[in-house]
Design an enzyme around this catalytic site. Sequence first.
Site, PDB file in Angstrom:
ATOM      1  N   GLY A  10      13.853  37.672  47.164  1.00 43.69           N
ATOM      2  CA  GLY A  10      12.909  36.837  47.920  1.00 43.69           C
ATOM      3  C   GLY A  10      11.899  36.189  46.989  1.00 43.69           C
ATOM      4  O   GLY A  10      12.018  36.286  45.755  1.00 43.69           O
ATOM      5  N   PHE A  11      10.916  35.576  47.582  1.00 46.37           N
ATOM      6  CA  PHE A  11       9.957  34.782  46.806  1.00 46.37           C
ATOM      7  C   PHE A  11       9.163  35.662  45.822  1.00 46.37           C
ATOM      8  O   PHE A  11       9.334  35.562  44.601  1.00 46.37           O
ATOM      9  CB  PHE A  11       9.063  34.029  47.801  1.00 46.37           C
ATOM     10  CG  PHE A  11       7.826  33.432  47.220  1.00 46.37           C
ATOM     11  CD1 PHE A  11       7.867  32.677  46.060  1.00 46.37           C
ATOM     12  CD2 PHE A  11       6.592  33.615  47.852  1.00 46.37           C
ATOM     13  CE1 PHE A  11       6.710  32.118  45.531  1.00 46.37           C
ATOM     14  CE2 PHE A  11       5.442  33.057  47.338  1.00 46.37           C
ATOM     15  CZ  PHE A  11       5.500  32.313  46.171  1.00 46.37           C
ATOM     16  N   ILE A  12       8.343  36.570  46.331  1.00 39.88           N
ATOM     17  CA  ILE A  12       7.505  37.367  45.425  1.00 39.88           C
ATOM     18  C   ILE A  12       8.374  38.390  44.667  1.00 39.88           C
ATOM     19  O   ILE A  12       8.202  38.613  43.468  1.00 39.88           O
ATOM     20  CB  ILE A  12       6.353  38.061  46.184  1.00 39.88           C
ATOM     21  CG1 ILE A  12       5.500  37.003  46.912  1.00 39.88           C
ATOM     22  CG2 ILE A  12       5.484  38.889  45.227  1.00 39.88           C
ATOM     23  CD1 ILE A  12       4.378  37.563  47.773  1.00 39.88           C
ATOM     24  N   ASP A  31      18.602  43.542  48.137  1.00 37.68           N
ATOM     25  CA  ASP A  31      18.192  42.495  49.067  1.00 37.68           C
ATOM     26  C   ASP A  31      19.400  42.177  49.940  1.00 37.68           C
ATOM     27  O   ASP A  31      20.531  42.136  49.447  1.00 37.68           O
ATOM     28  CB  ASP A  31      17.784  41.242  48.260  1.00 37.68           C
ATOM     29  CG  ASP A  31      16.957  40.265  49.079  1.00 37.68           C
ATOM     30  OD1 ASP A  31      15.832  39.951  48.660  1.00 37.68           O
ATOM     31  OD2 ASP A  31      17.441  39.805  50.135  1.00 37.68           O
ATOM     32  N   TYR A 151       3.599  41.149  63.498  1.00 37.38           N
ATOM     33  CA  TYR A 151       3.735  41.304  62.036  1.00 37.38           C
ATOM     34  C   TYR A 151       2.581  42.159  61.489  1.00 37.38           C
ATOM     35  O   TYR A 151       2.799  43.088  60.704  1.00 37.38           O
ATOM     36  CB  TYR A 151       3.773  39.925  61.381  1.00 37.38           C
ATOM     37  CG  TYR A 151       3.815  39.976  59.877  1.00 37.38           C
ATOM     38  CD1 TYR A 151       4.976  40.355  59.217  1.00 37.38           C
ATOM     39  CD2 TYR A 151       2.700  39.656  59.117  1.00 37.38           C
ATOM     40  CE1 TYR A 151       5.025  40.408  57.828  1.00 37.38           C
ATOM     41  CE2 TYR A 151       2.731  39.705  57.733  1.00 37.38           C
ATOM     42  CZ  TYR A 151       3.891  40.080  57.090  1.00 37.38           C
ATOM     43  OH  TYR A 151       3.925  40.131  55.723  1.00 37.38           O
ATOM     44  N   LYS A 155       2.692  45.805  59.464  1.00 38.10           N
ATOM     45  CA  LYS A 155       2.107  46.030  58.137  1.00 38.10           C
ATOM     46  C   LYS A 155       1.053  47.140  58.188  1.00 38.10           C
ATOM     47  O   LYS A 155       0.909  47.928  57.254  1.00 38.10           O
ATOM     48  CB  LYS A 155       1.524  44.731  57.577  1.00 38.10           C
ATOM     49  CG  LYS A 155       2.609  43.737  57.158  1.00 38.10           C
ATOM     50  CD  LYS A 155       3.377  44.281  55.953  1.00 38.10           C
ATOM     51  CE  LYS A 155       4.645  43.564  55.638  1.00 38.10           C
ATOM     52  NZ  LYS A 155       5.348  44.069  54.459  1.00 38.10           N
TER      53      LYS A 155
END
Length: 325
Positions: A10-12, A31, A151, A155
């Site tokens: 993914g991105f990060i 992933d 969301y 978290k």
Amino acid sequence: MHVVVTGGAGFIGSHLASYHLARGDSVTVVDDLSTGTLKNILPMLQNPAFQFHKADILVWEGLKHAVSRADRVYHMAAIVGVKKVLEDPRAVMAINIAGTERIFRAVADIRPDVQVTIASSSEVYGFNTNSSFSESDDIILRSGGRLRWCYAVTKLADEFLAYSFMYKSGIHVVIARLFNTIGPRQTGKYGMVVPNFIHQAVNNLPMTVYGDGTQTRSFCDVRDTVVALDLLASTPSANGEIVNVGNDAELSILGLAKLIAQRAGSTSCQKFMSYVEAYGMEIDEISHRRPVLSKLHSLTGFKPKWDLRKTLDDLIALERGSERQ
Ligand code: UDP
């Protein structure tokens, strides 16, 4: 050092993987490629110090083995992005909580000494009208089933899972509350504002400003984010702490649209859209989201190096390159 990154395509996550490879560490990425892409890790696949497993963290059979070899785990796998969350809140509730629990269980069973960093989010501060957020601030969530907040709930559940496992199993966890993060490899598919605006500006399309554009955000370049995460993971006194990670320079979304248009030399105008038009339902907008970074700074000495203009110029050049291909 051997590093495991869940959500590492993914991105990060992919930036964490390339950062650690560049420092001479070996990296295992897991992933399921549901939102991450092979393209994000393509250059790493040739590296003998890099291993990729395409698997769902909820059922991946290799998890215990990977944890047994790890010095450090970054748990980044999650469903993110307001649009993506509203598309399937059931999946958000299932994956974001159960995935984290499975990681902690594996660590507690096999290697309670391994250092774990989990990605929490500024979203946990909730519907709070503060102009900036410190880790000790109270959390205000809306009742009434507004799905945007699912969301944040996941978290927050991850944060409490971390505390429960620290308390009962003595594992070592840093909880990073990530604020808006931008940079190469971030996709606009899930509604994030910077990739959307960059694409629109480079193509001289109307720039979709949601609401009246007075809401503000503070954007951190992912290349700073990964340095901060590495520093936190290497700092023993950060263990067991919740720490904001981001950049505290703030601007309005309308200001951002204008700045991107100007840096791109674009003829785009702004197109204001209601939240119902944008998301298909009314959502609670967060008017300001700016991190107080004194805790991160005092624990690690970290200060972001990437100025927003430099990041935007980089992203504009990358967008132009990808349009030409
Ligand atoms: N936004 C916007 N246009 C877009 C995408 C997002 O005006 O094309 C707004 C969005 O309503 C929010 C801000 O930009 O006020 C940041 O949105 P993003 O989804 O990137 O992050 P978050 O809302 O989670 O901070």
